[in-house]
Design an enzyme around this catalytic site. Structure first.
Site, PDB file in Angstrom:
ATOM      1  N   LYS A 138       0.761  -1.170  -0.101  1.00  0.00           N
ATOM      2  CA  LYS A 138       0.050   0.125   0.116  1.00  0.00           C
ATOM      3  C   LYS A 138       0.956   1.028  -0.006  1.00  0.00           C
ATOM      4  O   LYS A 138       1.513   1.487   0.744  1.00  0.00           O
ATOM      5  CB  LYS A 138      -0.744   0.041   1.173  1.00  0.00           C
ATOM      6  CG  LYS A 138      -1.820   1.224   1.326  1.00  0.00           C
ATOM      7  CD  LYS A 138      -2.785   1.208   2.540  1.00  0.00           C
ATOM      8  CE  LYS A 138      -3.503   2.585   2.576  1.00  0.00           C
ATOM      9  NZ  LYS A 138      -4.429   2.562   3.525  1.00  0.00           N
ATOM     10  N   ARG A 186     -10.786   9.728   1.907  1.00  0.00           N
ATOM     11  CA  ARG A 186     -10.573  10.547   3.334  1.00  0.00           C
ATOM     12  C   ARG A 186     -11.679  11.377   3.456  1.00  0.00           C
ATOM     13  O   ARG A 186     -12.238  11.683   4.803  1.00  0.00           O
ATOM     14  CB  ARG A 186      -9.308  11.352   3.447  1.00  0.00           C
ATOM     15  CG  ARG A 186      -8.156  10.238   3.584  1.00  0.00           C
ATOM     16  CD  ARG A 186      -6.638  10.765   3.510  1.00  0.00           C
ATOM     17  NE  ARG A 186      -5.639   9.699   3.328  1.00  0.00           N
ATOM     18  CZ  ARG A 186      -4.295  10.305   3.232  1.00  0.00           C
ATOM     19  NH1 ARG A 186      -4.039  11.299   2.887  1.00  0.00           N
ATOM     20  NH2 ARG A 186      -3.604   9.009   3.048  1.00  0.00           N
ATOM     21  N   LYS A 215       1.287  10.017   5.498  1.00  0.00           N
ATOM     22  CA  LYS A 215       1.424   8.661   6.066  1.00  0.00           C
ATOM     23  C   LYS A 215       2.839   8.081   5.640  1.00  0.00           C
ATOM     24  O   LYS A 215       2.852   6.807   5.407  1.00  0.00           O
ATOM     25  CB  LYS A 215       0.061   7.939   5.682  1.00  0.00           C
ATOM     26  CG  LYS A 215      -0.893   8.466   6.172  1.00  0.00           C
ATOM     27  CD  LYS A 215      -2.358   7.559   6.076  1.00  0.00           C
ATOM     28  CE  LYS A 215      -3.690   8.063   6.719  1.00  0.00           C
ATOM     29  NZ  LYS A 215      -4.752   7.192   6.566  1.00  0.00           N
ATOM     30  N   GLU A 239       7.281  -6.894   1.133  1.00  0.00           N
ATOM     31  CA  GLU A 239       6.136  -6.680   2.063  1.00  0.00           C
ATOM     32  C   GLU A 239       5.236  -7.807   1.689  1.00  0.00           C
ATOM     33  O   GLU A 239       4.832  -8.516   2.591  1.00  0.00           O
ATOM     34  CB  GLU A 239       5.247  -5.406   1.585  1.00  0.00           C
ATOM     35  CG  GLU A 239       5.992  -4.042   2.090  1.00  0.00           C
ATOM     36  CD  GLU A 239       5.820  -3.717   3.520  1.00  0.00           C
ATOM     37  OE1 GLU A 239       5.069  -4.865   4.157  1.00  0.00           O
ATOM     38  OE2 GLU A 239       6.156  -2.707   4.180  1.00  0.00           O
ATOM     39  N   LYS A 296      -2.377  -1.521  -3.732  1.00  0.00           N
ATOM     40  CA  LYS A 296      -2.986  -0.361  -3.849  1.00  0.00           C
ATOM     41  C   LYS A 296      -2.412   0.923  -3.816  1.00  0.00           C
ATOM     42  O   LYS A 296      -1.423   0.874  -3.124  1.00  0.00           O
ATOM     43  CB  LYS A 296      -3.904  -0.417  -2.313  1.00  0.00           C
ATOM     44  CG  LYS A 296      -4.891   0.772  -2.048  1.00  0.00           C
ATOM     45  CD  LYS A 296      -5.297   0.525  -0.662  1.00  0.00           C
ATOM     46  CE  LYS A 296      -6.051   1.717  -0.262  1.00  0.00           C
ATOM     47  NZ  LYS A 296      -6.569   1.869   0.910  1.00  0.00           N
ATOM     48  N   SER A 325     -10.357   5.388  -4.349  1.00  0.00           N
ATOM     49  CA  SER A 325     -11.252   6.783  -4.632  1.00  0.00           C
ATOM     50  C   SER A 325     -10.942   7.606  -5.510  1.00  0.00           C
ATOM     51  O   SER A 325     -11.574   8.227  -6.395  1.00  0.00           O
ATOM     52  CB  SER A 325     -11.606   7.324  -3.230  1.00  0.00           C
ATOM     53  OG  SER A 325     -10.364   7.684  -2.707  1.00  0.00           O
ATOM     54  N   TYR A 341     -15.570   0.952  -6.164  1.00  0.00           N
ATOM     55  CA  TYR A 341     -16.656   1.657  -5.845  1.00  0.00           C
ATOM     56  C   TYR A 341     -17.476   1.427  -6.770  1.00  0.00           C
ATOM     57  O   TYR A 341     -18.834   1.870  -6.732  1.00  0.00           O
ATOM     58  CB  TYR A 341     -16.438   3.284  -5.670  1.00  0.00           C
ATOM     59  CG  TYR A 341     -15.377   3.422  -4.428  1.00  0.00           C
ATOM     60  CD1 TYR A 341     -15.695   3.145  -3.112  1.00  0.00           C
ATOM     61  CD2 TYR A 341     -14.037   3.528  -4.548  1.00  0.00           C
ATOM     62  CE1 TYR A 341     -14.958   3.264  -2.137  1.00  0.00           C
ATOM     63  CE2 TYR A 341     -13.100   3.395  -3.576  1.00  0.00           C
ATOM     64  CZ  TYR A 341     -13.418   3.290  -2.462  1.00  0.00           C
ATOM     65  OH  TYR A 341     -12.668   3.595  -1.391  1.00  0.00           O
TER      66      TYR A 341
HETATM   67  C1  PBG Z   1      -6.752   3.719   5.621  1.00  0.00           C
HETATM   68  C2  PBG Z   1      -7.293   3.560   4.229  1.00  0.00           C
HETATM   69  C3  PBG Z   1      -7.263   4.457   3.269  1.00  0.00           C
HETATM   70  C4  PBG Z   1      -7.973   3.943   2.088  1.00  0.00           C
HETATM   71  C5  PBG Z   1      -8.520   2.556   2.552  1.00  0.00           C
HETATM   72  N1  PBG Z   1      -7.864   2.557   3.803  1.00  0.00           N
HETATM   73  C6  PBG Z   1      -6.663   5.668   3.039  1.00  0.00           C
HETATM   74  C7  PBG Z   1      -5.274   6.120   3.724  1.00  0.00           C
HETATM   75  O1  PBG Z   1      -4.466   5.450   3.815  1.00  0.00           O
HETATM   76  O2  PBG Z   1      -5.404   7.341   3.997  1.00  0.00           O
HETATM   77  C8  PBG Z   1      -7.967   4.490   0.787  1.00  0.00           C
HETATM   78  C9  PBG Z   1      -9.111   3.883  -0.185  1.00  0.00           C
HETATM   79  C10 PBG Z   1      -9.353   4.857  -1.236  1.00  0.00           C
HETATM   80  O3  PBG Z   1      -8.933   5.885  -1.470  1.00  0.00           O
HETATM   81  O4  PBG Z   1     -10.416   4.515  -1.952  1.00  0.00           O
HETATM   82  N2  PBG Z   1      -6.675   2.795   6.433  1.00  0.00           N
END
Ligand code: PBG
Length: 337
Positions: free
Chosen positions: A205, A215, A229, A245, A260, A286, A325
């Site tokens: 990720k 968010r 992050k 990983e 991701k 998203s 989505y």
């Molecule tokens: C955080 C989390 C995120 C997403 C899924 N779980 C965002 C982040 O790491 O800030 C993002 C999913 C998306 O953007 O559709 N645990």
């Protein structure tokens, strides 16, 4: 590898690759990859009745109350979508440092899980164990002395994984990128008698800018403010590290792994799929969804065509399944095909 000259791949004009593309039936016969409803995991947001449903940065996506979610899941099941992945919405005033809501067994996510397992028992339900939906700061871990504390975060997510398994989660999908989380979650689940609860690891990720609309959807954007992050999510420059990983997560007991975001990281999907014999999922996040919707709303792209094309790209890269989505949209489009 056989040198190209030896393969006699053919030369124009004897060889004309367009011959195989002349008719729809022929294109169907020679298609190398197939996209089906079996590839789709629908991502959903759940809210309490007093929270707003609209997510302006994700047109077409809403936060559902548990009752609405049950109705929606019934529709997903009727369209043969195998599973959904669920995230709860907590606005800033409902968040706190010690993630009280997260560790309460009847929290929003757990209530939704219970309702879903009752209403659509044959649909898979996947949940997240990250802290970002619950913390005032919007980070995925416990903060101590200004740092995300890896091992203290592990204690919390292990407890939360058990709470979710109790509520009926089929698969725990940890997305917080702490070191050692898969092993700790597996141990905690087994110790509590949940040997059959699976783990889908968000193994690779990346610290992506494309998470913005998510968010908004879970209410963490304002909490995060300008923070990032990058001390736990991966650097977009790296791919060897992604393989490490994934290798570690499999070693620790992950049943499947995920890459991701999706489209900007197809090379990672492809490398992971080729390097490991484990189901490999990709999350069309998203920002990817929002970009397509925004361009389509301006009349710049045809949404249906481009959306299905992105899903096919994931299949071509080797993904076994796609979190998206637009799962229901895709299922309906595939039925029309
Ligand atoms: C955080 C989390 C995120 C997403 C899924 N779980 C965002 C982040 O790491 O800030 C993002 C999913 C998306 O953007 O559709 N645990």
């Amino acid at each position: 590898m056989i040198p190209q000259a030896q393969l006699k791949l053919g030369q124009f004009p004897q060889t004309r690759l367009r011959r195989n593309r002349q008719h729809e039936w022929m294109r169907r016969l020679v298609a190398e990859n197939k996209l089906s409803v079996d590839d789709l995991i629908q991502v959903v947001f759940v809210r309490d009745a007093s929270s707003p449903p609209e997510i302006p940065s994700m047109p077409g996506v809403r936060r559902y109350t548990i009752q609405e979610l049950v109705e929606y899941a019934t529709q997903l099941a009727e369209n043969k979508i195998p599973a959904l992945a669920i995230f709860p919405f907590y606005d800033k005033p409902d968040r706190n440092e010690n993630v009280v809501h997260m560790l309460t067994a009847d929290n929003l996510a757990c209530q939704a899980l219970q309702a879903l397992k009752k209403a659509v028992p044959h649909m898979g339900v996947i949940t997240d164990v990250a802290l970002d939906c619950y913390t005032t700061h919007g980070q995925d871990g416990i903060i101590e002395n200004g740092q995300i504390h890896n091992d203290k975060t592990l204690d919390v997510i292990a407890d939360y994984a058990v709470i979710q398994a109790q509520a009926g989660a089929d698969i725990i999908a940890p997305s917080e990128m702490m070191d050692g989380r898969i092993g700790v979650i597996r141990q905690a689940l087994d110790a509590a008698g949940y040997q059959d609860t699976g783990i889908m690891s968000y193994a690779a990720k990346y610290a992506s800018g494309f998470y913005g609309p998510f968010r908004d959807a879970v209410g963490s954007k304002n909490c995060l403010a300008q923070a990032d992050k990058k001390t736990y999510q991966m650097d977009p420059a790296n791919i060897q590290e992604a393989l490490r990983e994934v290798a570690m997560d499999i070693e620790e007991g992950a049943d499947s792994v995920m890459v991701k975001p999706g489209l900007p990281y197809l090379d990672v999907v492809s490398r992971v799929r080729q390097a490991f014999c484990v189901p490999t999922f990709v999350y069309q996040i998203s920002g990817e969804y929002a970009m397509l919707k925004a361009a389509a709303a301006n009349g710049w792209l045809d949404y249906d065509t481009c959306f299905l094309e992105t899903l096919m790209a994931f299949k071509r890269a080797g993904a076994d399944g796609i979190l998206t989505y637009g799962g229901l949209e895709a299922a309906q489009l595939l039925q029309q095909d």
